[in-house]
Design a protein around this motif. Structure first.
Motif, PDB file in Angstrom:
ATOM      1  N   THR A  49       0.935  -0.289  -1.585  1.00 34.30           N
ATOM      2  CA  THR A  49      -0.503  -0.402  -1.813  1.00 34.30           C
ATOM      3  C   THR A  49      -0.967  -1.835  -1.539  1.00 34.30           C
ATOM      4  O   THR A  49      -0.167  -2.769  -1.555  1.00 34.30           O
ATOM      5  CB  THR A  49      -0.863  -0.043  -3.260  1.00 34.30           C
ATOM      6  OG1 THR A  49      -0.263  -1.011  -4.137  1.00 34.30           O
ATOM      7  CG2 THR A  49      -0.390   1.358  -3.631  1.00 34.30           C
ATOM      8  N   ARG A  50      -2.244  -1.981  -1.322  1.00 41.63           N
ATOM      9  CA  ARG A  50      -2.790  -3.329  -1.117  1.00 41.63           C
ATOM     10  C   ARG A  50      -2.583  -4.184  -2.367  1.00 41.63           C
ATOM     11  O   ARG A  50      -2.243  -5.357  -2.272  1.00 41.63           O
ATOM     12  CB  ARG A  50      -4.263  -3.243  -0.742  1.00 41.63           C
ATOM     13  CG  ARG A  50      -4.431  -2.724   0.665  1.00 41.63           C
ATOM     14  CD  ARG A  50      -5.848  -2.902   1.189  1.00 41.63           C
ATOM     15  NE  ARG A  50      -5.863  -2.678   2.622  1.00 41.63           N
ATOM     16  CZ  ARG A  50      -5.928  -1.481   3.186  1.00 41.63           C
ATOM     17  NH1 ARG A  50      -5.995  -0.412   2.436  1.00 41.63           N
ATOM     18  NH2 ARG A  50      -5.924  -1.355   4.495  1.00 41.63           N
ATOM     19  N   TRP A  54      -0.606  -7.699  -2.508  1.00 42.09           N
ATOM     20  CA  TRP A  54      -1.249  -8.926  -2.995  1.00 42.09           C
ATOM     21  C   TRP A  54      -0.486  -9.510  -4.180  1.00 42.09           C
ATOM     22  O   TRP A  54      -0.329 -10.718  -4.282  1.00 42.09           O
ATOM     23  CB  TRP A  54      -2.698  -8.646  -3.366  1.00 42.09           C
ATOM     24  CG  TRP A  54      -3.589  -8.586  -2.163  1.00 42.09           C
ATOM     25  CD1 TRP A  54      -3.421  -7.793  -1.066  1.00 42.09           C
ATOM     26  CD2 TRP A  54      -4.743  -9.354  -1.925  1.00 42.09           C
ATOM     27  NE1 TRP A  54      -4.422  -8.026  -0.167  1.00 42.09           N
ATOM     28  CE2 TRP A  54      -5.257  -8.974  -0.657  1.00 42.09           C
ATOM     29  CE3 TRP A  54      -5.418 -10.314  -2.660  1.00 42.09           C
ATOM     30  CZ2 TRP A  54      -6.398  -9.542  -0.119  1.00 42.09           C
ATOM     31  CZ3 TRP A  54      -6.572 -10.853  -2.116  1.00 42.09           C
ATOM     32  CH2 TRP A  54      -7.045 -10.486  -0.866  1.00 42.09           C
ATOM     33  N   ASP A  85      -0.320  -3.178   9.022  1.00 43.51           N
ATOM     34  CA  ASP A  85      -1.087  -3.143   7.777  1.00 43.51           C
ATOM     35  C   ASP A  85      -0.535  -4.155   6.764  1.00 43.51           C
ATOM     36  O   ASP A  85      -1.301  -4.876   6.122  1.00 43.51           O
ATOM     37  CB  ASP A  85      -1.085  -1.741   7.186  1.00 43.51           C
ATOM     38  CG  ASP A  85      -2.048  -1.614   6.029  1.00 43.51           C
ATOM     39  OD1 ASP A  85      -3.209  -2.057   6.159  1.00 43.51           O
ATOM     40  OD2 ASP A  85      -1.637  -1.082   4.974  1.00 43.51           O
ATOM     41  N   THR A  89      -2.806  -7.310   5.646  1.00 46.20           N
ATOM     42  CA  THR A  89      -3.196  -7.369   4.232  1.00 46.20           C
ATOM     43  C   THR A  89      -2.717  -8.658   3.590  1.00 46.20           C
ATOM     44  O   THR A  89      -3.479  -9.342   2.898  1.00 46.20           O
ATOM     45  CB  THR A  89      -2.638  -6.150   3.469  1.00 46.20           C
ATOM     46  OG1 THR A  89      -3.178  -4.963   4.049  1.00 46.20           O
ATOM     47  CG2 THR A  89      -2.990  -6.203   1.995  1.00 46.20           C
ATOM     48  N   TYR A  93      -4.666 -12.720   1.911  1.00 49.33           N
ATOM     49  CA  TYR A  93      -4.487 -13.298   0.578  1.00 49.33           C
ATOM     50  C   TYR A  93      -4.933 -14.772   0.573  1.00 49.33           C
ATOM     51  O   TYR A  93      -4.571 -15.544   1.447  1.00 49.33           O
ATOM     52  CB  TYR A  93      -3.023 -13.206   0.140  1.00 49.33           C
ATOM     53  CG  TYR A  93      -2.785 -13.841  -1.201  1.00 49.33           C
ATOM     54  CD1 TYR A  93      -3.036 -13.147  -2.368  1.00 49.33           C
ATOM     55  CD2 TYR A  93      -2.348 -15.152  -1.306  1.00 49.33           C
ATOM     56  CE1 TYR A  93      -2.843 -13.726  -3.609  1.00 49.33           C
ATOM     57  CE2 TYR A  93      -2.148 -15.743  -2.542  1.00 49.33           C
ATOM     58  CZ  TYR A  93      -2.396 -15.024  -3.680  1.00 49.33           C
ATOM     59  OH  TYR A  93      -2.212 -15.619  -4.904  1.00 49.33           O
TER      60      TYR A  93
END
Length: 127
Positions: A49-50, A54, A85, A89, A93
């Motif tokens: 997941t994002r 993160w 991806d 992503t 950050y």
């Protein structure tokens, strides 16, 4: 790529073969950036997941670290969509930072003018 315990799918789910000799090491490394969704007896399902990416980045892990984990333990090549991806992503950050100014007020800062302009133009955020 090896004869590892993972199968990485293009929808960012990762299947872990629990009986594989390297499963415990893979589980430990995968938990840094992926969330366990289901844990039936033989195959555990994780999702990248994002938020997981993160959180891993905030803890000091790079996109290369995370992709390296997938490559090290995967039975098959990592889908390109997943690699792209993860990289994109993690690269986002830190581009927006909320800090306190000298008066203690919260201030949104960015070194990327395009990102700051986009955020400032959002109706819910502009005020």
């Amino acid at each position: 790529m090896s004869d590892g315990p993972l199968i990485v799918q293009s929808d960012r789910t990762v299947l872990l073969e629990v009986a594989h000799p390297a499963a415990e090491d893979a589980r430990h490394d995968l938990a840094v950036f992926a969330e366990l969704e289901r844990a039936p007896e033989h195959i555990h399902t994780y999702r990248i997941t994002r938020l997981g990416l993160w959180n891993a980045r905030a803890a000091g892990h790079t996109a290369e670290d995370m992709l390296g984990t997938l490559e090290r333990y995967s039975k098959f090549p990592i889908p390109q969509t997943v690699s792209v991806d993860v990289s994109e992503t993690v690269a986002r950050y830190g581009r927006l930072v909320i800090e306190r100014d000298d008066e203690g007020e919260l201030v949104l800062r960015s070194s990327d003018l395009a990102v700051l302009t986009e955020v400032a133009s959002a109706k819910r955020i502009a005020p």
